[in-house]
Design a protein around this motif. Sequence first.
Motif, PDB file in Angstrom:
ATOM      1  N   ALA A   1     -22.380  -2.520 -30.976  1.00  0.00           N
ATOM      2  CA  ALA A   1     -21.434  -1.724 -31.316  1.00  0.00           C
ATOM      3  C   ALA A   1     -20.028  -2.031 -30.790  1.00  0.00           C
ATOM      4  CB  ALA A   1     -22.111  -0.423 -30.887  1.00  0.00           C
ATOM      5  N   THR A   2     -19.983  -2.206 -29.470  1.00  0.00           N
ATOM      6  CA  THR A   2     -18.590  -2.313 -28.931  1.00  0.00           C
ATOM      7  C   THR A   2     -17.879  -3.487 -29.273  1.00  0.00           C
ATOM      8  OG1 THR A   2     -19.660  -3.346 -26.928  1.00  0.00           O
ATOM      9  CG2 THR A   2     -19.116  -1.073 -26.727  1.00  0.00           C
ATOM     10  N   GLY A   3     -18.723  -4.745 -29.767  1.00  0.00           N
ATOM     11  CA  GLY A   3     -18.288  -5.819 -30.339  1.00  0.00           C
ATOM     12  C   GLY A   3     -17.661  -5.624 -31.443  1.00  0.00           C
ATOM     13  N   MET A   4     -18.442  -4.870 -32.337  1.00  0.00           N
ATOM     14  CA  MET A   4     -17.705  -4.353 -33.693  1.00  0.00           C
ATOM     15  C   MET A   4     -16.485  -3.887 -33.560  1.00  0.00           C
ATOM     16  SD  MET A   4     -19.955  -2.672 -36.809  1.00  0.00           S
ATOM     17  CE  MET A   4     -19.926  -0.931 -35.858  1.00  0.00           C
ATOM     18  N   ILE A   5     -16.535  -2.765 -32.527  1.00  0.00           N
ATOM     19  CA  ILE A   5     -15.450  -1.924 -32.543  1.00  0.00           C
ATOM     20  C   ILE A   5     -14.056  -2.960 -32.103  1.00  0.00           C
ATOM     21  CG2 ILE A   5     -14.043  -0.108 -31.130  1.00  0.00           C
ATOM     22  CD1 ILE A   5     -16.987   1.230 -30.861  1.00  0.00           C
ATOM     23  N   ASN A   6     -14.459  -3.758 -31.231  1.00  0.00           N
ATOM     24  CA  ASN A   6     -13.392  -4.631 -30.795  1.00  0.00           C
ATOM     25  C   ASN A   6     -12.630  -5.666 -31.903  1.00  0.00           C
ATOM     26  OD1 ASN A   6     -13.700  -3.658 -27.922  1.00  0.00           O
ATOM     27  ND2 ASN A   6     -14.911  -5.456 -27.454  1.00  0.00           N
ATOM     28  N   THR A   7     -13.519  -6.057 -33.002  1.00  0.00           N
ATOM     29  CA  THR A   7     -12.874  -6.633 -33.948  1.00  0.00           C
ATOM     30  C   THR A   7     -11.940  -6.015 -34.940  1.00  0.00           C
ATOM     31  OG1 THR A   7     -14.641  -6.052 -35.367  1.00  0.00           O
ATOM     32  CG2 THR A   7     -15.107  -7.933 -34.022  1.00  0.00           C
ATOM     33  N   TRP A   8     -11.883  -4.731 -34.532  1.00  0.00           N
ATOM     34  CA  TRP A   8     -10.785  -3.851 -35.257  1.00  0.00           C
ATOM     35  C   TRP A   8      -9.574  -3.473 -34.665  1.00  0.00           C
ATOM     36  CZ3 TRP A   8     -15.000   0.550 -36.075  1.00  0.00           C
ATOM     37  CH2 TRP A   8     -16.219   0.091 -36.843  1.00  0.00           C
ATOM     38  N   ALA A   9      -9.518  -4.222 -33.340  1.00  0.00           N
ATOM     39  CA  ALA A   9      -8.478  -3.889 -32.378  1.00  0.00           C
ATOM     40  C   ALA A   9      -7.153  -3.931 -33.117  1.00  0.00           C
ATOM     41  CB  ALA A   9      -8.554  -4.726 -31.256  1.00  0.00           C
ATOM     42  N   ASP A  10      -6.843  -5.076 -33.987  1.00  0.00           N
ATOM     43  CA  ASP A  10      -5.361  -5.313 -34.383  1.00  0.00           C
ATOM     44  C   ASP A  10      -5.042  -4.224 -35.253  1.00  0.00           C
ATOM     45  OD1 ASP A  10      -5.272  -7.468 -33.044  1.00  0.00           O
ATOM     46  OD2 ASP A  10      -5.720  -9.047 -34.579  1.00  0.00           O
ATOM     47  N   LEU A  11      -5.925  -3.915 -36.182  1.00  0.00           N
ATOM     48  CA  LEU A  11      -5.809  -2.729 -37.154  1.00  0.00           C
ATOM     49  C   LEU A  11      -5.941  -1.311 -36.732  1.00  0.00           C
ATOM     50  CD1 LEU A  11      -8.617  -3.923 -39.787  1.00  0.00           C
ATOM     51  CD2 LEU A  11      -6.105  -4.442 -39.906  1.00  0.00           C
ATOM     52  N   VAL A  12      -6.315  -1.156 -35.618  1.00  0.00           N
ATOM     53  CA  VAL A  12      -6.327   0.110 -34.676  1.00  0.00           C
ATOM     54  C   VAL A  12      -4.979   0.330 -34.129  1.00  0.00           C
ATOM     55  CG1 VAL A  12      -7.339   1.348 -32.872  1.00  0.00           C
ATOM     56  CG2 VAL A  12      -8.981   0.372 -34.243  1.00  0.00           C
ATOM     57  N   ILE A  13      -4.515  -0.865 -33.599  1.00  0.00           N
ATOM     58  CA  ILE A  13      -3.139  -0.640 -32.869  1.00  0.00           C
ATOM     59  C   ILE A  13      -2.269  -0.363 -34.066  1.00  0.00           C
ATOM     60  CG2 ILE A  13      -1.636  -2.074 -31.588  1.00  0.00           C
ATOM     61  CD1 ILE A  13      -3.902  -3.272 -30.026  1.00  0.00           C
ATOM     62  N   LYS A  14      -2.258  -1.186 -34.941  1.00  0.00           N
ATOM     63  CA  LYS A  14      -1.193  -1.032 -36.165  1.00  0.00           C
ATOM     64  C   LYS A  14      -1.360   0.214 -36.565  1.00  0.00           C
ATOM     65  CE  LYS A  14      -0.838  -5.656 -37.510  1.00  0.00           C
ATOM     66  NZ  LYS A  14      -1.022  -6.693 -38.711  1.00  0.00           N
TER      67      LYS A  14
END
Length: 386
Positions: A209-222
């Motif tokens: 679950a945390t790995g999946m969330i981490n893959t969204w980092a670029d989109l979350v920051i934008k």
Amino acid sequence: MQSHTIKIWAWVHKWSSLICTLFMLLLCLTGLPLIFHHEIGHLLGTEVEAPAMPKDTPHASLDKVLELARAQHPDRIVQFVSKSDDTDDIWYVTMTHTPANTDDFRTVIVDARTTELLAPQLRFDEGFMWVMFRLHVDLFAGLPGKLFLGFMGLLLLVAIVSGVVLYAPFMRKLEFGTVRRERTARVKWLDLHNLLGIVTLVWLFVVGATGMINTWADLVIKYWQHDQLSSVLAPYQGQPTVALAERAPVQQSLDAAMQQVPGSKLSFIAFPGTSYSSPHHNTVFLRGDEPLTSKLLRPVLVDAKTSAVTAAPQIPWYLTALLVSQPLHFGDYGGRVMQIIWALLDIASIFVLGTGLYLWLKKGRAAAQPVDRKLAGKTTPQEATP
């Protein structure tokens, strides 16, 4: 549970597992050395330590540090400057040819007390650990690679949930931890697969679950920049990126940010025009000094010309979730003991994934053979579909 329902869950477990297994094996194998990245860095010489000095030794101005770094790479600009969680005595200055994100960067390491150059050109974009990191994070494919691995993580979560649903009726007939050694090799491997799958269940779910969330980092920051900072930056709209000659001393920006959030520590500073800042601000990211708050960042936007604090917004829940998930994914919360536990569970997960693949391959060979019903009385859903 009805037979039809079991067949549906078995189908879901089979295909979600098969699709993600090879990629999850890759992530577990590459993640294992990343758990010990600091220790491996010391062995490989990529971790730099500050020379011993009295604890009350004062720090030099950050502007002197940046001046020294720019002298090493006059053709580059400073993108970020940071400190590690372990010490305040070292500055890491990241320099690139452009403010935009790029893999072509150099890191200059400077002693924060003496401004002595500790490493003029330390590179983090080569070597064994860099290859492991890129394979683990994005398969060398950038954002598309991250999102693909995020989808594989989602399939892993589906496989875990469906496996638990199938395991419940299966265990009504056997005691927990039973390995039927008198049965065929496939049944013994199946029992080991199920046993370690349940033992590693919570850990694998959390890491997936945390790995999946981490893959969204670029989109979350934008999204955060668009959602939270657009109103803050409205007065600067239409103005060009502030030139280096027009900027006030960076030390003033740092001092202003530290006064804005007392009791905090510096994580890093993003300079004007970079991905974590605006064209007009030095964005100072501060962190707490407790085990949990040390992983949470508080951005303070400081006008690069005047050193006046423009805003210090609280980070929203979705950014908090991202910041908490990153260290939890690699077991960075509990020191060496946590690292060892994470490594052992990682190895167990490799076994679970490997045996699942083995059982599927063996199933095709055994399909034409009579099923041994001597002890079980009938084929269980798990024997039919690992």
